[in-house]
Design an enzyme around this catalytic site. Structure first.
Site, PDB file in Angstrom:
ATOM      1  N   GLY A   1       0.531  -1.503  -0.302  1.00  0.00           N
ATOM      2  CA  GLY A   1       0.054   0.059  -0.060  1.00  0.00           C
ATOM      3  C   GLY A   1       0.817   1.384   0.369  1.00  0.00           C
ATOM      4  O   GLY A   1       2.041   0.852   0.170  1.00  0.00           O
ATOM      5  N   GLU A   2       0.071   2.199  -0.263  1.00  0.00           N
ATOM      6  CA  GLU A   2       0.695   3.555  -0.098  1.00  0.00           C
ATOM      7  C   GLU A   2       0.016   5.020  -0.321  1.00  0.00           C
ATOM      8  O   GLU A   2      -1.478   4.555  -0.079  1.00  0.00           O
ATOM      9  CB  GLU A   2       1.705   3.950  -2.062  1.00  0.00           C
ATOM     10  CG  GLU A   2       2.320   2.571  -2.608  1.00  0.00           C
ATOM     11  CD  GLU A   2       4.106   3.061  -2.114  1.00  0.00           C
ATOM     12  OE1 GLU A   2       4.177   4.034  -1.580  1.00  0.00           O
ATOM     13  OE2 GLU A   2       4.811   2.538  -2.420  1.00  0.00           O
ATOM     14  N   GLY A   3      -0.181   5.638   0.230  1.00  0.00           N
ATOM     15  CA  GLY A   3      -0.061   6.792   0.791  1.00  0.00           C
ATOM     16  C   GLY A   3       0.352   8.232   0.958  1.00  0.00           C
ATOM     17  O   GLY A   3       2.223   7.992   1.096  1.00  0.00           O
ATOM     18  N   GLY A   4      -0.535   8.868   0.999  1.00  0.00           N
ATOM     19  CA  GLY A   4       0.697  10.378   1.697  1.00  0.00           C
ATOM     20  C   GLY A   4       1.507  10.139   2.474  1.00  0.00           C
ATOM     21  O   GLY A   4       2.542  11.178   2.997  1.00  0.00           O
ATOM     22  N   PHE A   5       1.422   9.077   4.232  1.00  0.00           N
ATOM     23  CA  PHE A   5       2.928   8.910   5.183  1.00  0.00           C
ATOM     24  C   PHE A   5       3.855   8.496   4.667  1.00  0.00           C
ATOM     25  O   PHE A   5       4.643   9.344   5.149  1.00  0.00           O
ATOM     26  CB  PHE A   5       1.306   8.283   6.017  1.00  0.00           C
ATOM     27  CG  PHE A   5       0.894   6.771   5.309  1.00  0.00           C
ATOM     28  CD1 PHE A   5       1.828   5.591   5.473  1.00  0.00           C
ATOM     29  CD2 PHE A   5      -0.174   7.004   5.041  1.00  0.00           C
ATOM     30  CE1 PHE A   5       1.500   4.733   4.632  1.00  0.00           C
ATOM     31  CE2 PHE A   5      -1.009   5.598   4.450  1.00  0.00           C
ATOM     32  CZ  PHE A   5       0.508   4.502   4.398  1.00  0.00           C
ATOM     33  N   GLY A   6       3.382   7.316   3.758  1.00  0.00           N
ATOM     34  CA  GLY A   6       4.250   6.534   2.955  1.00  0.00           C
ATOM     35  C   GLY A   6       4.024   5.490   2.771  1.00  0.00           C
ATOM     36  O   GLY A   6       2.966   5.392   2.312  1.00  0.00           O
TER      37      GLY A   6
ATOM     38  N   VAL B   1       3.137   0.871   3.364  1.00  0.00           N
ATOM     39  CA  VAL B   1       2.952   0.171   4.608  1.00  0.00           C
ATOM     40  C   VAL B   1       3.451  -0.880   2.948  1.00  0.00           C
ATOM     41  O   VAL B   1       3.500  -1.921   1.754  1.00  0.00           O
ATOM     42  CB  VAL B   1       1.554  -0.504   4.040  1.00  0.00           C
ATOM     43  CG1 VAL B   1       1.225  -1.225   5.036  1.00  0.00           C
ATOM     44  CG2 VAL B   1       0.869   0.718   3.986  1.00  0.00           C
TER      45      VAL B   1
ATOM     46  N   ASP C   1     -11.981  10.521   8.442  1.00  0.00           N
ATOM     47  CA  ASP C   1     -11.760   9.701   7.138  1.00  0.00           C
ATOM     48  C   ASP C   1     -11.946   8.249   6.191  1.00  0.00           C
ATOM     49  O   ASP C   1     -11.413   7.424   6.093  1.00  0.00           O
ATOM     50  CB  ASP C   1      -9.731  10.133   6.833  1.00  0.00           C
ATOM     51  CG  ASP C   1      -9.458   9.959   5.577  1.00  0.00           C
ATOM     52  OD1 ASP C   1      -9.564  10.159   4.567  1.00  0.00           O
ATOM     53  OD2 ASP C   1      -8.289   9.323   5.441  1.00  0.00           O
TER      54      ASP C   1
END
Length: 360
Positions: free
Chosen positions: A75-80, A82, A198
């Protein structure tokens, strides 16, 4: 984590305690968000201690994820990113191997630090079958990470929208809706009256039996106190899911989450993303397009996910659509509570199980 519209306000109550390792960790109060920003900018972030969480070393997480290899990313997100990993030894659940998901935060920026801390502060104290299980965290030499129990079926978003994915059967969609509703209702009924802020299909994970587990609680906020109806925050969340009153005023209600839940229900029914600029004009915004077409069973047929191939109960689908419309009412006071939503969905699921799936 969703697309964010600003820097989050961050709750900083005071707690002190000890981890199983014996290391003392603290969250201290701050009088203002500005003070909190200054404190965090210095790198001197204090952490809430929760007895049921493990403090992992960075070396342990590197070993578990094969040095954070790219092929371990799930997984990817604004935080970095997974990463999927494996812990060896009877450290959790008495098993010799435990499959984990490691959310490693990007080193730059304060937003990730606040969200990391929020997840520890709340999720470390909460336990529910429909919440992702936080096993522990890492804070070492500027490396911040959260460690979760791995969810083998991935996110609802991927099942609904990833190209080439097989369609979720009707009974599974009902199960996911009920489970997600239970998780959200639990947050709302907790001692903090937590507002998720969210709720979206990417933040609903599925375990091996397709039970829904809510995840990514970094934007979560305690609800209003002292008889107030709302809290005021900077606008955060994922585009398309945020309630209209929140977008217009920054006023966040517990029932702002209910609106987001209504959006996800429409996605489950239609198999379509809430916003898709590649769809025909008039269909780009799912809520605007589907709202009038949910008024009758005949019209419902035109918006149901074609991949279901008619294998659903139109009576149940119509009832769920009516529930979604209640959740999507523009005024928060007119929306049902998540407890009422859970009761309605459980009734629909039970009735659907006794019917033969059929098209309209």
């Amino acid at each position: 984590m969703g697309v964010c519209y600003g820097t989050p306000d961050f709750p900083t109550p005071s707690f002190t305690g000890y981890l199983r390792s014996g290391m003392k960790l603290t969250i201290s109060s701050s009088s203002s968000s500005a003070a909190s920003n200054s404190h965090e900018a210095s790198g001197d972030v204090e952490i809430l201690a929760v007895p049921n969480l493990t403090a992992f070393s960075f070396a342990e997480l590197k070993e578990a994820t094969n040095n954070f290899q790219a092929d371990s990313v799930v997984g990817e997100g604004g935080f970095g990113s997974v990463y999927k990993g494996i812990l060896h030894g009877k450290r959790h659940s008495g098993r010799t191997k435990t499959i984990i998901a490691v959310k490693r935060l990007k080193p730059e920026g304060l937003q990730g630090q606040r969200e990391w801390l929020t997840e520890i502060m709340f999720l470390g104290k909460l336990s529910h079958p429909n919440l992702a299980k936080l096993l522990g965290f890492c804070r070492e030499d500027g490396n911040l990470a959260l460690v979760y129990e791995f969810m083998p079926k991935g996110s609802l978003n991927n099942h609904l929208f990833r190209k080439g994915s097989s369609a979720l059967p009707w009974h599974v969609r009902l199960k996911v809706a009920v489970g997600a509703a239970r998780g959200l209702a639990f947050l709302h009924s907790s001692e903090w009256k937590l507002i998720y802020r969210d709720f979206n299909s990417s933040n609903i994970l599925l375990d091996g039996s397709y039970m829904a587990r809510l995840t990514d609680f970094g934007l979560m906020r305690p609800g209003p106190e002292g008889g107030r109806s709302h809290i005021s925050t900077r606008i955060m969340g994922t585009y398309g899911y945020a309630a209209p009153e929140y977008l217009a005023t920054g006023h966040l209600y517990v029932k702002s989450d209910v609106y987001s839940f209504g959006v996800v229900i429409l996605e489950l029914l239609t198999g379509l993303r809430v916003i898709d600029r590649y769809r025909a004009q008039g269909k780009i915004d799912l809520v605007k397009w589907a709202r009038p077409l949910s008024s009758s069973k005949k019209k419902m047929k035109t918006i149901m996910d074609s991949r279901l191939d008619g294998n659903y109960c139109i009576d149940s689908a119509f009832q769920i659509a009516q529930l979604a419309l209640k959740c999507l009412r523009r005024t928060p006071y007119e929306r049902p509570s998540m407890t009422e939503v859970v009761e309605a969905l459980e009734s629909i699921e039970a009735a659907s199980a006794n019917r033969v799936p059929r098209d309209a």
